[in-house]
Enzyme design. Structure first.
Site, PDB file in Angstrom:
ATOM      1  N   ASP A   1       0.835  -1.194   0.000  1.00  0.00           N
ATOM      2  CA  ASP A   1       0.000   0.000   0.000  1.00  0.00           C
ATOM      3  C   ASP A   1       0.874   1.250   0.000  1.00  0.00           C
ATOM      4  OD1 ASP A   1      -3.004   1.061   1.001  1.00  0.00           O
ATOM      5  OD2 ASP A   1      -1.342   2.303   1.690  1.00  0.00           O
TER       6      ASP A   1
ATOM      7  N   HIS B   1      -7.508   9.635  -1.071  1.00  0.00           N
ATOM      8  CA  HIS B   1      -6.745   9.585   0.176  1.00  0.00           C
ATOM      9  C   HIS B   1      -7.498  10.204   1.360  1.00  0.00           C
ATOM     10  CE1 HIS B   1      -2.269   9.382   1.569  1.00  0.00           C
ATOM     11  NE2 HIS B   1      -3.074   8.950   2.495  1.00  0.00           N
TER      12      HIS B   1
END
Length: 256
Positions: free
Chosen positions: A33, A93
């Site tokens: 990630d 995000h």
């Protein structure tokens, strides 16, 4: 999406990041990630290539930096930096500027084949509902801060009701949670590390989790969470550490 992954938040671009990701892949991790905001996508891509692990075996996540304008354009830069043709998961995000404005661009990224799935991060239940109200393709994932100390029960339940997977970041509290007395007592009794106990709490709930480490021995130890179980009492004792009141919010304080 594999239940265990390696996160690379705050890992500088360069050899340290390359070594961490390569170590994880050599040790059997198949989930990495990163994010545009981390500035280390090139190192993640280099590690993927150096590892020799086939691309199709690794689940790669990156995140759209919402200070920019178009997710569909920005993901092309991510693919170049990562050296891949697609990412497995592309996430907004955080909901800067409102939760819905970037979603059409995320859907375009998916339609163009740049992302196999799309999701969100740091979205509370109300923000999730706003995205779902306008989405042609719903988010697959909501990645949030989640651990026994941030046990956001109402947010987890909201995601489950909507068929959205909740994914846990900062499960170790950037190291803060490792020194908790109750966690230490469970770890000592089981002959495990405190990190393993905290990570097991997540995966035992079926929640994907992405601890961050740059030390090979810790990356290896963090993966050793599938050969033991926490008892119902252990789980309840860890549940009781929650400091959020079981909130449906993703964060106690916004940073944007």
């Amino acid at each position: 999406m594999p239940l265990l992954g390696l996160g690379v938040w705050r890992v500088p671009d360069g050899r340290e990041c390359v070594n961490a990701v390569r170590s994880a892949l050599e040790l059997g991790y198949r989930h990495v990630d990163t994010a545009q905001a981390y500035g280390n996508e090139e190192s993640v891509g280099r590690a993927l290539r150096e590892s020799g692990v086939p691309r199709e075996e690794v689940f790669v996540t990156t995140k759209f930096q919402p200070r920019r304008e178009d997710p569909a354009v920005e993901v092309e830069g991510s693919l170049r930096r990562l050296g891949v043709d697609y990412v497995d998961l592309y996430i907004i995000h955080w909901p800067r500027g409102g939760p819905t404005w970037a979603w059409p661009g995320m859907e375009r990224a998916r339609e163009l084949g740049h992302a196999r799935s799309i999701g969100i991060s740091n979205f509370g239940a109300a923000e999730l509902e706003q995205v779902l109200a306008v989405a042609s393709s719903p988010p697959a994932v909501n990645q949030v801060q989640f651990s026994p100390f941030e046990y956001r029960r109402a947010l987890l339940e909201a995601c489950e009701r909507r068929g959205v997977a909740l994914e846990a970041y900062s499960p170790l509290g950037s190291g803060r949670h490792l020194r908790s007395g109750p966690v230490e007592r469970i770890a000592e009794r089981l002959g495990r590390t405190t990190a393993q106990v905290l990570l097991r709490w997540c995966v035992q709930r079926g929640i994907p989790v992405i601890p961050k480490s740059t030390h090979r021995e810790r990356i290896e130890a963090n993966a050793q969470i599938f050969d033991f179980e926490l008892s119902e009492r252990d789980m309840a004792d860890l549940d009781a550490l929650d400091r959020t009141g079981g909130t449906d919010r993703a964060l106690e304080r916004r940073w944007w």
